[in-house]
Each structure stands twice: as C-alpha cells, then as structure tokens.
Design a protein around this motif. Structure first.
Motif, PDB file in Angstrom:
ATOM      1  N   GLN A  36      78.026  70.801  88.315  1.00 41.57           N
ATOM      2  CA  GLN A  36      77.198  69.915  87.499  1.00 41.57           C
ATOM      3  C   GLN A  36      76.464  70.647  86.383  1.00 41.57           C
ATOM      4  O   GLN A  36      75.953  70.012  85.463  1.00 41.57           O
ATOM      5  N   TRP A  84      77.289  69.847  82.781  1.00 37.39           N
ATOM      6  CA  TRP A  84      76.979  68.537  82.216  1.00 37.39           C
ATOM      7  C   TRP A  84      75.557  68.537  81.663  1.00 37.39           C
ATOM      8  O   TRP A  84      74.662  69.155  82.216  1.00 37.39           O
ATOM      9  N   PRO A  98      72.119  65.113  84.874  1.00 41.18           N
ATOM     10  CA  PRO A  98      72.505  65.063  86.283  1.00 41.18           C
ATOM     11  C   PRO A  98      72.951  63.665  86.709  1.00 41.18           C
ATOM     12  O   PRO A  98      72.874  62.701  85.950  1.00 41.18           O
ATOM     13  N   TRP A  99      73.389  63.590  87.952  1.00 44.69           N
ATOM     14  CA  TRP A  99      73.825  62.349  88.595  1.00 44.69           C
ATOM     15  C   TRP A  99      72.819  62.080  89.703  1.00 44.69           C
ATOM     16  O   TRP A  99      72.583  62.911  90.565  1.00 44.69           O
ATOM     17  N   LEU A 134      81.788  60.951  82.765  1.00 37.49           N
ATOM     18  CA  LEU A 134      80.942  62.101  82.477  1.00 37.49           C
ATOM     19  C   LEU A 134      81.081  62.631  81.053  1.00 37.49           C
ATOM     20  O   LEU A 134      80.225  63.377  80.592  1.00 37.49           O
TER      21      LEU A 134
END
Length: 696
Positions: free
Chosen positions: A99, A102, A105-106, A395
């Motif tokens: 992650q 990216w 975040p998720w 994403l």
C-alpha cells in the motif's frame, strides 16, 4: 436567457436525499460557494447499513473535502485472507507494504460514523461557504427537470438552479428521467448482515485466530455462497455479510431493515467448517438483518434538464468489490469540479451534459466487474479472476484530477477551436504568432551551474499532463519521481559569449509505447521557462521544446541558492536550496531505496505546430526523443548537496499573469510528497540536442 444568468453567482442547489452521496455533495458544493438544501425522507437522516469500504479512489476525494476516516475509527486495510467452505486457507496476503506505493490508504469504516461526519461538515456553521440546510421527514414525490422544482408529499414546492438526485435505490429523481421503465431488480442473491464485538470472537478458542490481526478482510467461499468479515470501529467490531441464493432465505424485499432468522442463517451455511459455524453462533439474533441484493440496467442518461443523478440513484452496485460508496463519492467529486466557483446559470446545461459524458462509462465498468466478482465461482474460476483489472479500476484512478482535466478541455473549446502551441500539456497558449529561429553551434565552451530538487509526486495528477495516450508511467503505483531544476548558462558563442537562465519541470519513469508495441523509457518535459527569447524560439521551433518566457533571477550566497521566476513583477515560482556542501547529507545516507525504476533512455518532449490560416488545426504533432546514448559535451566538475529546501508556487490569475497563469496553476497543483535530493552541479559544456528525433 436573462442577463443575470451569464453572471457568476452562487447557485441554489437542491439535493434529494441526505445519505453518503447527498451529504458529500453538500460539503463539496458549499465549499464552491453555492447554497445547498437537502431533502431527506427519513426522520433522523441516519445512514443504514453496518460497514463500508473506503478505497483509495474514494479516500483522496474525502480528504479534499476535509474528511479523514481515521479520525472517526475507521480501520486501515492491512491484509486479506481467503478460505474455502471447509476452512482450508487459500490466501493469506499482507498488504501493508504494497500500500505504500498508493497515495491514499484503504479504510474499513462503520457506515454510521462516516455518515455522521459528513452530516457534521455539511451543516457546520464553520468551514468554507454557507452551511447546508437539512430538511428531514421531507419525502420528495416529483422532480420537474426543466425548472429544477421538487414537490414534497405534503404538496409544498421548492425551486433552485439545479437538482441533484441522491435518493438511492428507490429514487424518485431517477423516475423523472427514465420513468418506470428502468428500476432495480433482484440479482438472485440476498445477504444477512450483522456485527459481532471483536472481544466475543477473541474469547472463543475456536474463533480467536480470525480476529487476532487488525485490519484483515476474511472471506469464506462456497460455490454459490460466501461469508465476508472485516473490522471497523477502531477494530472493536467485526462486520459480517453472508451472501447466498435468495430462494434459500425466501427474502424478496428491497429494504435493509428486514429481520433475519438465525436458524435460516445456520441452515444455509451448515456445510461450512466448524470454526465458521462457531462464528455465526456469536451473532445476536435480535440484530440480524436480511436484504436482497439489487441490480439495475444501465440508464440511457443520468441527466435531464436541470436534474442530475449520483450514487445508487444512477447505478446501484452489487457489494462484491466494496465500491458502491466509493463510486458515489467519485460522482460527487466530478460534480463539485464541474460546478466549481465561478460557474454561471447559463453554463449549467453544458456542464451537466459534460458530467453525463464523463461518469457513466467509468461507473458501469466498475459495476460490471462487480457482477463478475460476485458470480458463482469454483476453484478454477477464482484462479482466473483478474486481480490486476481490479487494482487498475479501483486504485489507479482519481476523479478529481480527471474531471478537472476534462473541464479544462471544455473551457478551452467553448468558444470554438483554440489556437494551440507549445506547451500544450497546460492547454492553449495565449499570445501572438511565433517567429522561427535556430542556429546550430558547438556548446563545448559553455559553462553551467545547475540546481535541482527531486521529489515524489502524484501519478494520478501528473498523467493528466501527458499530451497523448501513448505516454504512461513505466511502473505501478500512484507516486512517481519528478524534478524542478534551474540552470545558469554562460559563455555561449551563439550569444556572443553571454548566457541566460532557465527553469524546468520534468516527470521521470515515463514510458512511450509506439504503434508497433515497442517502447522507450525516460523523462517527460512538460515545460521549460527561460529568460531569453532567442533560446526559446530556437529550441521550440526546431526541436519542439516546450519553452516559454519568464524573468528568472538566481541568487547564491554562502551555502544557499535561490531562484525566482516572475512576469513583470509578479512572482509565481520561488525556490531555495540551503545547506549546500560536499558529501552526502545524513538524511540522504539513511534514505531507503525507492521502487525499482525503468532504464532512463533519454528525454521526451512533444512537438505541436499550429496551422497558419486554419484556426485550431495543427500542421503536425508528434513526440520527440532525445536519447542519452549520444555523446554529450556536458562535464560536471563539482557537486554540492543541500540539507534543506523550500518550494513555493503560486498560480496567479488573468490580471497578474495573463499569458502564464494556466501553466503556473498546473505547476502549483503538483503535490510534493517526499524530497529525494537537492543538489547543485557546476561544470562546462552542454548538449545542443542535435540528435533529437521524431519517435514515429
């Protein structure tokens, strides 16, 4: 059309529905200066449902709106585990490291907490713009699309400049566009949903191993049924969704509040392993809910007159990707960009039409992939599931950047085909026709002092600066490396021994894919500022270099160097490197290695030649490549590295920067996430770029 319709004034926007999409729209549109009024049919306007995925494509937008999921107990996604129905582990994936590539975040969030935060920000007396007005127990029964008028159940009417239909599955606003011809229909699957306190899962020796790792999604698969579990509420509650064929539970309703039967739940999942059955035993039968998963055919249009749809009103989602809420937030982001401050009433139809072109393809693509993800799967079909397509869809996308770029293109084209010339990454160039000049000379005797700040930035933003779809980033992730660089050149023979200053912006790790499928990798130059017209005209017209004029002053003193770029007294770039010295600074020694980057084969620029006498047309446009393989006269004699740096870029406006504000605005939007190095190089000789070639 009244004269005032062409004047930029705050719009009065009516929002039907105060769920996640409606409240998010209220926040974004009040920040743009508009007056927002929400009409919610429920009494308390509380979001139903248990938990929700907030994926990176959504989190970036939420943060722009001032919403930080971690602040109200959302769990960052840390991993994923998958089991078959017998309890055999099929996947155990830790995503904490992956992650890091990216931007955002998720999160796994409790739906009510998100809804409450959205409501707070929409109605707060503090913050940008006027607080939204929320009217509860107001059921909308009709929307008049031509006049932006809504009618409530009690017969009262409200009018505005436009109406946003954010009223979910059973949308009245949708009916105003397509009638009763297109409605949600049962997908064939239903789902039990319930929450179990994490401490209860940990207290049972049979189930504790399912809850001992925070932030993990766990899925148990049968061929036609599955159970999904993940944490929320600061890892204190475990959210469950138990999906199954609808005929097994006999549920045919559309609501979320249908009471579920624990006995039927056990019967449907009786063949799952003993640990799963032990989990289900922990469910509180009084809080067990059941609902039918609904699908819907694509609407022919999301827009009619002054009415526009967002979220489930436009595209109900099956839950298999957890993208329903995220795509609704994307819809909102697009509207907030297209209806940004300064829009006039006259422009509303065209801007809503642009929204109707931008959003459906994206939403329907993710929607279709959700259907595929939810199809009955055996072991073979699960192995064939295209996880990379999932990653790309969910994403690699930022609707704020996309809609901003598309709006800019619309603005550039609104008065007919524009006259365009380099640099085209930032849109049409304001100015007269350009002269052609060039003199190839040896530059071996030239001297240079170059300063550069290399940093990580946003791929989702920078990709909007690429002039054609053939350009892309050569490695995955939404963070890439870029450089701001300023150079002092002197002792140039073709300038009588004098020199000039330049400032450039380059994007690294870029791939150009040729028509035959082969590719080149290097750095892309969207713009170069120089303070001498001769050098600008020569390189721009001969090589396609994206050069423009700016006053550039470089000052050096002690261990610092500063550059200021301005136009007739208005500064738009001010950068400094401090602590310059020989050797590698301590923070550079300790800096971990970044992601593996492709070979830097050279530099890309994009040539664009406007046609004379044919407004808006080009004689030619194509990529140019300057390879690193050719011998260069440039020799670095001394390198100093800095320990600190400052970067200030201001966009300006039409009055202060009439010919440059569109470029300055684009550069001001470039995010700086992490500085990699700041340095000064001194030496002699420079490349004349005579080996630059047209790629194809």
């Amino acid at each position: 059309m009244a004269a005032e319709d062409s004047i930029a004034v705050p719009l009065k926007i009516l929002v039907v529905g105060a769920g996640i999409a409606g409240l998010a729209a209220a926040i974004g549109l009040r920040e743009q200066g508009h007056q927002v009024e929400l009409f919610e049919r429920s009494k308390l306007a509380e979001e139903e449902g248990a938990a929700i995925h907030l994926q990176p494509n959504c989190v970036g937008i939420l943060r722009r709106l001032g919403i930080h999921p971690e602040a109200f107990g959302s769990n960052p996604l840390q991993g994923r585990m998958e089991y078959d129905f017998d309890g055999n582990l099929r996947l155990d994936l830790d995503v904490t490291e992956s992650q890091k590539i990216w931007q955002h975040p998720w999160f796994l969030s409790y739906r009510l907490h998100l809804h409450n935060e959205l409501k707070r920000l929409a109605l707060s007396p503090t913050g940008k713009g006027l607080p939204a007005i929320l009217r509860t127990s107001c059921r909308v029964t009709n929307v008049e699309t031509s006049s932006a008028t809504i009618t409530l159940e009690d017969g009262s009417e409200f009018s505005g400049d436009l109406v946003i239909g954010a009223d979910g599955m059973s949308s009245v606003a949708r009916k105003a566009i397509v009638g009763d011809d297109i409605r949600p229909f049962p997908s064939g699957k239903s789902a039990f949903r319930f929450l179990i306190p994490r401490e209860k899962v940990l207290a049972n020796p049979v189930t504790e191993h399912f809850a001992n790792r925070p932030g993990y999604i766990i899925i148990w698969y049968g061929n036609d049924r599955r159970i999904v579990m993940y944490p929320c509420c600061n890892n204190t509650m475990m959210n469950f969704v138990a999906i199954h064929p609808s005929e097994l539970s006999g549920h045919k309703g559309e609501g979320w509040d249908i009471d579920g039967s624990k006995e039927i739940l056990f019967e449907i999942f009786k063949d799952f392993g003993p640990a799963v059955r032990a989990l289900l035993e922990l469910a509180d039968r009084t809080e067990l809910k059941l609902w039918t998963l609904l699908d819907m055919a694509e609407l022919p249009s999301w827009v009619k007159g002054k009415l526009v749809l967002v979220g489930d009103a436009a595209h109900p989602f099956l839950p298999y990707q957890g993208q329903g809420g995220s795509i609704a937030i994307e819809d909102v982001a697009s509207l907030c960009v297209l209806l940004r401050k300064g829009v006039t009433k006259k422009e509303i139809p065209e801007r809503l039409a642009l929204y109707g072109k931008l959003r459906p393809d994206r939403a329907h693509q993710v929607q279709e992939f959700s259907r595929i993800a939810g199809a009955n799967m055996d072991d073979k079909s699960r192995q064939e599931f295209n996880i990379m397509q999932f990653i790309k869809l969910n994403l690699y996308y930022d609707e704020w950047h996309n809609s901003t770029h598309e709006l800019n293109k619309w603005l550039w084209q609104r008065h007919g085909n524009p006259i365009r010339r380099q640099p085209i990454s930032f849109g049409p160039m304001v100015g007269p026709r350009q002269d052609h000049l060039g003199r190839p000379l040896s530059l071996r005797d030239a001297t240079f002092t170059t300063h550069s700040i290399r940093f990580k930035s946003s791929a989702t933003y920078l990709q909007t600066l690429f002039p054609s779809p053939a350009f892309s980033f050569a490695y995955p992730g939404t963070m890439v490396e870029t450089t701001f660089q300023w150079t002092e050149l002197d002792n140039l023979r073709w300038l009588g021994g004098s020199g000039y200053n330049s400032f450039s912006f380059s994007i690294h790790g870029v791939r150009y894919t040729k028509k035959d499928g082969s590719s080149l990798c290097g750095s892309f130059l969207p713009v170069i500022f120089e303070n001498l017209s001769d050098s600008i005209v020569a390189d721009r017209e001969e090589l396609g270099m994206p050069k423009v004029f700016s006053d550039i002053v470089v000052t050096k003193g002690g261990k610092s160097s500063r550059v200021v770029c301005s136009w007739r007294g208005t500064t738009f770039i001010d950068m400094m490197i401090d602590g310059l010295g020989e050797g590698l600074p301590e923070n550079e020694k300790e800096r971990p290695a970044g992601p593996t980057t492709p070979s830097n084969q050279g530099t890309f620029v994009y040539r664009y030649v406007p046609a004379v006498g044919a407004r808006g047309e080009a004689y030619g446009e194509y990529p140019v490549f300057i390879s690193n393989e050719h011998e260069t006269a440039r020799v670095v004699e001394k390198t100093l590295r800095g320990t600190d740096q400052r970067v200030v870029i201001q966009s300006g406006d039409w009055d202060s920067l009439p010919t440059l504000h569109h470029i300055a605005s684009g550069l001001a939007d470039v995010p700086i996430y992490q500085v990699i190095e700041a340095k000064q190089e001194q030496g002699h000789g420079m490349d004349g770029f005579s080996h630059a070639v047209r790629i194809e």
